[in-house]
Design an enzyme around this catalytic site. Structure first.
Site, PDB file in Angstrom:
ATOM      1  N   HIS A  37      41.607  37.524  33.767  1.00 43.17           N
ATOM      2  CA  HIS A  37      41.303  36.951  35.079  1.00 43.17           C
ATOM      3  C   HIS A  37      41.483  35.432  35.063  1.00 43.17           C
ATOM      4  CE1 HIS A  37      38.604  40.635  35.138  1.00 43.17           C
ATOM      5  NE2 HIS A  37      39.328  40.804  36.228  1.00 43.17           N
ATOM      6  N   GLN A  61      37.199  51.848  46.741  1.00 40.81           N
ATOM      7  CA  GLN A  61      38.242  52.262  45.802  1.00 40.81           C
ATOM      8  C   GLN A  61      37.688  53.107  44.665  1.00 40.81           C
ATOM      9  OE1 GLN A  61      39.149  48.009  44.944  1.00 40.81           O
ATOM     10  NE2 GLN A  61      39.369  48.665  42.818  1.00 40.81           N
ATOM     11  N   SER A 186      37.878  44.813  32.121  1.00 48.88           N
ATOM     12  CA  SER A 186      36.420  44.785  32.253  1.00 48.88           C
ATOM     13  C   SER A 186      35.799  46.060  31.704  1.00 48.88           C
ATOM     14  CB  SER A 186      36.030  44.590  33.723  1.00 48.88           C
ATOM     15  OG  SER A 186      36.517  43.357  34.208  1.00 48.88           O
TER      16      SER A 186
END
Length: 287
Positions: A37, A61, A186
């Protein structure tokens, strides 16, 4: 660095930057930030005068039974990382802010959203396309940055911006990997030591595909078989291991031009995805 929670506040801040003739770069994230990121934030810093980062774990999502509730949330740590990278604005809306009561319109991601991750996670890319369209409409940045690790998502977002005339340039940025080759994600936080060791079969399978191409293999199915052999040997639950056209995501049968190897596999119940470019007769460096 400002933290803003409302759409009106963000629009006002961007409008002020526009009055000062500043260019605006945007990095949408779901938080739990890692070096991947942060590489997007650096890319935005190099291309724009004002950098806006969003942190929003988008509920639309995630399908029922997926990891929406347990998805890592580390806002204080994320804010510190973004401050150190020089982001000017962090947009942290609530779900109620992003999806007001009575909202019914969603964005169909088109045929690109029906295959691979779209087939495995029905409705996922409709949620992605909807939230990305909303965020791009709120920020109205000159350029927005997405990682190539989510390669199918990148292609869908590029198509969305083009087909809906959004006016934001979409830039894909290279995958960032740990020293052992595992693509940063993540969801890597879910992996225990043994699971992480097993997950290394994913970049090893991509390397096997590259090696097969380097040795002159031109049968796409044979290259896919080379990936599956590595993944199966490690005991991973393979969702797909495919060689596709990088623009259409359609399977490549006769391998004669640059293609993309895509893998999805579960390691101890954790679904991981990865990919790399494959060129005929050439072993590429990992992204």
């Amino acid at each position: 660095m400002e933290q803003l929670g409302s759409k009106d506040e963000l629009r006002a801040a961007v409008a002020e930057a526009r009055r000062e003739s500043k260019t605006v770069g945007f990095v949408p994230t779901m938080g739990a930030l890692h070096e991947g990121h942060l590489s997007l934030v650096r890319a935005a810093r190099s291309r724009a005068d004002l950098v806006v980062v969003s942190i929003f774990v988008n509920p639309t999502q995630f399908a029922p039974g997926e990891d929406f509730e347990r998805y890592p949330r580390r806002l204080d740590e994320d804010m510190a990382l973004l401050a150190a990278e020089g982001a000017e604005i962090v947009f942290t809306p609530s779900a109620e802010t992003m999806y007001e009561a009575g909202a019914t319109v969603t964005v169909d991601p088109g045929p690109l959203g029906d295959v691979l991750e779209g087939a495995a996670r029905p409705g996922h890319f409709r949620g992605v396309a909807t939230v990305v369209a909303k965020l791009l409409g709120i920020v109205r940045s000159d350029v927005a940055f997405f990682g190539e690790k989510d390669f199918q998502q990148l292609r869908i977002v590029e198509r969305l911006a083009r087909d809906l005339d959004i006016g934001t340039q979409i830039v894909g940025c290279p995958i960032v990997r740990d020293a052992d080759g595992l693509a940063l994600s993540s969801r890597n936080a879910y992996l225990g030591p043994a699971e992480r060791a097993a997950a290394l079969a994913i970049p090893e399978a991509l390397e096997a595909a590259a090696q097969a191409a380097a040795w002159g293999e031109t049968d796409g199915r044979a290259i896919e078989a080379a990936m599956r052999e590595v993944l199966d040997a490690a005991g991973l639950e393979v969702g797909y291991a495919v060689l596709v056209d990088p623009a259409t995501l359609r399977p490549v049968e006769a391998f004669e031009a640059p293609a993309r190897a895509l893998i999805a596999a579960k390691v101890g119940g954790v679904r991981l995805i990865d990919n790399c470019e494959i060129r005929p007769g050439r072993v590429p460096a990992h992204d």
